[in-house]
Write a protein that holds these residues in place. Structure first.
Motif, PDB file in Angstrom:
ATOM      1  N   PRO A 259      53.893  44.510  29.907  1.00  8.79           N
ATOM      2  CA  PRO A 259      54.011  44.646  31.362  1.00  8.79           C
ATOM      3  C   PRO A 259      54.073  43.296  32.056  1.00  8.79           C
ATOM      4  N   VAL A 260      54.762  43.268  33.206  1.00  7.96           N
ATOM      5  CA  VAL A 260      54.828  42.049  34.015  1.00  7.96           C
ATOM      6  C   VAL A 260      53.439  41.677  34.510  1.00  7.96           C
ATOM      7  N   VAL A 261      52.663  42.668  34.934  1.00 10.63           N
ATOM      8  CA  VAL A 261      51.289  42.476  35.388  1.00 10.63           C
ATOM      9  C   VAL A 261      50.414  43.447  34.611  1.00 10.63           C
ATOM     10  N   GLU A 262      49.322  42.953  34.080  1.00 10.83           N
ATOM     11  CA  GLU A 262      48.454  43.774  33.247  1.00 10.83           C
ATOM     12  C   GLU A 262      47.509  44.592  34.134  1.00 10.83           C
ATOM     13  N   LEU A 263      48.015  45.756  34.609  1.00 12.42           N
ATOM     14  CA  LEU A 263      47.228  46.597  35.503  1.00 12.42           C
ATOM     15  C   LEU A 263      46.066  47.278  34.790  1.00 12.42           C
ATOM     16  N   ARG A 264      46.100  47.303  33.449  1.00 12.08           N
ATOM     17  CA  ARG A 264      44.997  47.949  32.725  1.00 12.08           C
ATOM     18  C   ARG A 264      43.683  47.210  32.931  1.00 12.08           C
ATOM     19  N   ALA A 265      43.747  46.013  33.509  1.00 13.98           N
ATOM     20  CA  ALA A 265      42.513  45.279  33.800  1.00 13.98           C
ATOM     21  C   ALA A 265      41.621  46.052  34.763  1.00 13.98           C
ATOM     22  N   PHE A 266      42.224  46.907  35.592  1.00  8.89           N
ATOM     23  CA  PHE A 266      41.424  47.683  36.544  1.00  8.89           C
ATOM     24  C   PHE A 266      40.572  48.742  35.858  1.00  8.89           C
ATOM     25  N   ALA A 267      40.833  49.010  34.584  1.00  7.57           N
ATOM     26  CA  ALA A 267      39.974  49.937  33.843  1.00  7.57           C
ATOM     27  C   ALA A 267      38.599  49.334  33.584  1.00  7.57           C
ATOM     28  N   ASP A 268      38.494  48.021  33.670  1.00 10.33           N
ATOM     29  CA  ASP A 268      37.210  47.334  33.541  1.00 10.33           C
ATOM     30  C   ASP A 268      36.446  47.508  34.853  1.00 10.33           C
ATOM     31  N   ARG A 269      35.292  48.167  34.800  1.00  9.33           N
ATOM     32  CA  ARG A 269      34.570  48.509  36.027  1.00  9.33           C
ATOM     33  C   ARG A 269      34.149  47.271  36.812  1.00  9.33           C
ATOM     34  N   ARG A 270      33.601  46.271  36.139  1.00 11.65           N
ATOM     35  CA  ARG A 270      33.147  45.069  36.852  1.00 11.65           C
ATOM     36  C   ARG A 270      34.323  44.370  37.526  1.00 11.65           C
ATOM     37  N   PHE A 271      35.437  44.296  36.827  1.00 13.56           N
ATOM     38  CA  PHE A 271      36.609  43.646  37.410  1.00 13.56           C
ATOM     39  C   PHE A 271      37.121  44.432  38.618  1.00 13.56           C
ATOM     40  N   ALA A 272      37.192  45.751  38.491  1.00 12.55           N
ATOM     41  CA  ALA A 272      37.699  46.580  39.585  1.00 12.55           C
ATOM     42  C   ALA A 272      36.816  46.464  40.828  1.00 12.55           C
ATOM     43  N   LEU A 273      35.501  46.501  40.638  1.00 17.33           N
ATOM     44  CA  LEU A 273      34.598  46.389  41.781  1.00 17.33           C
ATOM     45  C   LEU A 273      34.647  44.997  42.386  1.00 17.33           C
ATOM     46  N   ALA A 274      34.792  43.977  41.542  1.00 15.40           N
ATOM     47  CA  ALA A 274      34.934  42.625  42.067  1.00 15.40           C
ATOM     48  C   ALA A 274      36.211  42.487  42.883  1.00 15.40           C
ATOM     49  N   CYS A 275      37.267  43.194  42.495  1.00 16.70           N
ATOM     50  CA  CYS A 275      38.511  43.178  43.272  1.00 16.70           C
ATOM     51  C   CYS A 275      38.316  43.839  44.634  1.00 16.70           C
ATOM     52  N   VAL A 276      37.523  44.903  44.687  1.00  7.81           N
ATOM     53  CA  VAL A 276      37.203  45.516  45.983  1.00  7.81           C
ATOM     54  C   VAL A 276      36.479  44.508  46.873  1.00  7.81           C
ATOM     55  N   LEU A 277      35.514  43.795  46.292  1.00  9.98           N
ATOM     56  CA  LEU A 277      34.802  42.768  47.048  1.00  9.98           C
ATOM     57  C   LEU A 277      35.752  41.669  47.509  1.00  9.98           C
ATOM     58  N   SER A 278      36.685  41.273  46.641  1.00 13.35           N
ATOM     59  CA  SER A 278      37.663  40.252  47.002  1.00 13.35           C
ATOM     60  C   SER A 278      38.561  40.737  48.141  1.00 13.35           C
ATOM     61  N   PHE A 279      38.950  41.994  48.106  1.00 15.85           N
ATOM     62  CA  PHE A 279      39.770  42.588  49.161  1.00 15.85           C
ATOM     63  C   PHE A 279      39.048  42.536  50.510  1.00 15.85           C
ATOM     64  N   VAL A 280      37.788  42.950  50.518  1.00 15.68           N
ATOM     65  CA  VAL A 280      37.015  42.958  51.766  1.00 15.68           C
ATOM     66  C   VAL A 280      36.739  41.529  52.237  1.00 15.68           C
ATOM     67  N   LEU A 281      36.466  40.625  51.290  1.00 13.68           N
ATOM     68  CA  LEU A 281      36.266  39.226  51.671  1.00 13.68           C
ATOM     69  C   LEU A 281      37.518  38.668  52.333  1.00 13.68           C
ATOM     70  N   GLY A 282      38.697  39.061  51.841  1.00 16.04           N
ATOM     71  CA  GLY A 282      39.932  38.617  52.474  1.00 16.04           C
ATOM     72  C   GLY A 282      40.022  39.069  53.924  1.00 16.04           C
ATOM     73  N   ILE A 283      39.591  40.303  54.198  1.00 17.88           N
ATOM     74  CA  ILE A 283      39.586  40.790  55.583  1.00 17.88           C
ATOM     75  C   ILE A 283      38.703  39.902  56.450  1.00 17.88           C
ATOM     76  N   GLY A 284      37.504  39.583  55.942  1.00 18.59           N
ATOM     77  CA  GLY A 284      36.577  38.774  56.725  1.00 18.59           C
ATOM     78  C   GLY A 284      37.024  37.336  56.876  1.00 18.59           C
ATOM     79  N   LEU A 285      37.511  36.734  55.792  1.00 12.87           N
ATOM     80  CA  LEU A 285      37.936  35.331  55.846  1.00 12.87           C
ATOM     81  C   LEU A 285      39.143  35.151  56.762  1.00 12.87           C
ATOM     82  N   PHE A 286      40.205  35.913  56.477  1.00 11.59           N
ATOM     83  CA  PHE A 286      41.418  35.793  57.283  1.00 11.59           C
ATOM     84  C   PHE A 286      41.145  36.233  58.722  1.00 11.59           C
ATOM     85  N   GLY A 287      40.346  37.287  58.868  1.00 13.53           N
ATOM     86  CA  GLY A 287      40.062  37.807  60.204  1.00 13.53           C
ATOM     87  C   GLY A 287      39.298  36.838  61.068  1.00 13.53           C
ATOM     88  N   SER A 288      38.275  36.185  60.501  1.00 10.28           N
ATOM     89  CA  SER A 288      37.477  35.251  61.298  1.00 10.28           C
ATOM     90  C   SER A 288      38.282  34.019  61.678  1.00 10.28           C
TER      91      SER A 288
END
Length: 532
Positions: A259-288
């Motif tokens: 695959p061009v991008v290894e999406l199976r990485a999201f099957a890793d629970r810690r990685f997936a939850l860290a991505c959620v945190l990264s997504f929300v942090l982006g809202i706060g960083l860019f937003g502020s």
């Protein structure tokens, strides 16, 4: 190839990594300083206002497409080759932007600049886990993190100073000397590996096209939605195109052998939850970083340089907190520090939701300090949660996805913020006028109407002449209330992200990453992250 311990203790490795961080810093800084000078560029090049925003949009679309491709590009070109090539292209594109004399060439160079710059952030954070042993990764992540979040903070100052002192061309030309220096050091000192160009023939070009189409459609939809409305025909069509192309891309990635991008990485629970945190942090960083200039410019009437000076408080707080973050990361668990960071960041965002039209530097000082202290704890520990337990073969792809989530969070957050400001300002203005008609003293104090003036108005509705006098005050007060609601919204989203933290604990056997022998490299033992 030397062991990670040997590389991490040598000056060569730190110098090479610092060069990578310098390239990343310039790429992030470029977005901010260009934003401050768009009006001057518009006047100089004779570009219509409705097209000027594409100077930024073109960069951001190319950047968000490049980020998830970093893993594949790093496998083909190696870390050294990718960094040298993309930083050289970024520097060349900066010269092209400065030499542009019309809209078309400028946007074309910005696309190349954005694509080259988009690979630098994930490449740097992947390098943390590929170049350094565990006991040095905290310091390396902090160095990269400080520069990654410092660039948007100092960007308005640098952009304002260049705008007022020199010409807009220097917004791009300041990238040239650091770019040449970074390429020279990185190409000389980064580990040398054999190129794997044969892997390029195995790339799924159809999946690559679907990824580009999907992300471009999403970025354009998010740009147009606040002004046109989320239910407008163009926005709905773009969102449908994003969903369809995205679904096709995901299907090809999950079914293909390479695959061009290894999406199976999201099957890793810690990685997936860290991505959620990264997504929300982006809202706060860019937003502020977006909300403060909007308020200081349209409500307080400050210029670019003054706005940048006020916003420096966040950057100074980050720098002063960095050593503390490193020490805490070496002694405490990543989940504990992540929870602390996001709770503190939410508090700093919430403190800004009580502004009045007279709020200025003094009132903004402590909210900025709280956010600046929190940012390092929101960035460093979640990066460890996402990447620290992965094998070396997975780090580059995972870093691209992790950083993509932060950028997507920022894009979606800005669209939501603009929607709040566009949709709520008019209603707040009408409500404040109604309260003034009822002679509400609290509303009068918020708007800035003297009590004596309010008392002198005749009974009944506010006369048209008085409304005309009050209109500028009402407009600023209504905009302030809408901005306050946007601050509150991103504070609540950041607070909600804390729900992910308890579930990001290691799975059984996940504390230790399997040793990996990189292709064409001498076997070596992968560093084992500390238990979190």
């Amino acid at each position: 190839m030397p062991s990670p311990e040997a590389r991490a203790t040598g000056l060569r490795t730190w110098a090479a990594f610092t060069a990578m961080c310098l390239g990343m810093f310039m790429a992030i800084l470029d977005v901010q300083i260009v934003a401050t000078s768009l009006p001057e560029m518009q006047r100089a090049l004779g570009i219509s206002p409705d097209r000027m925003s594409w100077v930024q949009t073109a960069y951001l679309i190319a950047e968000v497409i490049a980020i998830p491709l970093t893993g594949a590009l790093m496998r083909i070109l190696t870390m050294r080759g990718l960094f040298a090539l993309t930083t050289s292209l970024f520097t060349l594109a900066s010269i092209g932007c400065a030499a542009s004399e019309s809209f078309g060439p400028l946007v074309a160079w910005r696309v190349l600049q954005g694509f080259a710059g988009g690979t630098l952030i994930p490449a740097v954070f992947a390098a943390v886990f590929l170049l350094f042993p565990v006991h040095r990764q905290g310091l390396a992540t902090t160095l990269a993190g400080v520069l990654a979040v410092l660039a948007p903070t100092v960007g308005p100052v640098v952009g304002g100073w260049i705008t007022e002192s020199w010409s807009w061309h220097w917004l791009f030309l300041i990238n040239v000397a650091p770019g040449v220096l970074a390429v020279g050091i990185g190409a000389t000192l980064l580990p040398r590996e054999r190129l794997r160009l044969a892997e390029a023939r195995q790339l799924d070009l159809a999946a690559l096209g679907l990824l580009a189409l999907s992300l471009a459609a999403l970025e354009i939809a998010l740009k147009e939605a606040p002004g046109r409305g989320w239910t407008s025909g163009l926005v709905l069509a773009l969102l449908a195109l994003w969903a369809a192309a995205g679904a096709g891309f995901v299907r090809r990635c999950l079914s293909g052998p390479r695959p061009v991008v290894e999406l199976r990485a999201f099957a890793d629970r810690r990685f997936a939850l860290a991505c959620v945190l990264s997504f929300v942090l982006g809202i706060g960083l860019f937003g502020s970083v977006y909300l403060m200039p909007v308020f200081l410019s349209f409500v307080r009437g400050h210029g670019p340089l003054e706005i940048g000076t006020i916003m420096l408080v966040t950057g100074v707080a980050q720098l002063l907190t960095a050593p503390l973050a490193v020490a805490a990361e070496q002694r405490l668990g990543a989940r504990l520090l992540t929870g602390f960071g996001f709770a503190l960041f939410a508090a700093g965002l919430a403190l800004s939701s009580f502004q009045t039209p007279r709020t200025d530097h003094d009132e903004m000082f402590w909210p900025q300090v709280v956010r600046g202290v929190a940012i390092m704890f929101c960035l460093l520990p979640p990066t460890r949660l996402a990447l620290g337990h992965l094998s070396e073969a997975r780090v580059a792809d995972a870093s691209g996805l992790f950083n993509l989530m932060r950028n997507l969070g920022g894009a979606i957050g800005l669209a939501l913020i603009d929607t709040v400001i566009f949709s709520r300002s008019a209603g707040h203005g009408e409500s404040l006028l109604t309260r003034l008609t009822a002679r509400d003293l609290e509303a009068a104090r918020f708007v800035g109407v003297p009590e004596a003036m309010l008392a002198s108005l005749p009974p009944g509705p506010v006369p048209p002449q008085a409304q005309a006098m009050l209109a500028p005050l009402l407009e600023k007060a209504a905009l302030t209330q809408a901005i306050n609601e946007a601050w509150g919204m991103i504070a609540l989203l950041t607070l909600a992200a804390l729900l992910c933290v308890p579930f990001a604990r290691p799975s059984r056997g996940q504390d230790r990453a399997a040793p990996v022998t990189p292709p064409r490299a001498s076997p070596r033992r992968s560093p084992t992250p500390r238990r979190r």
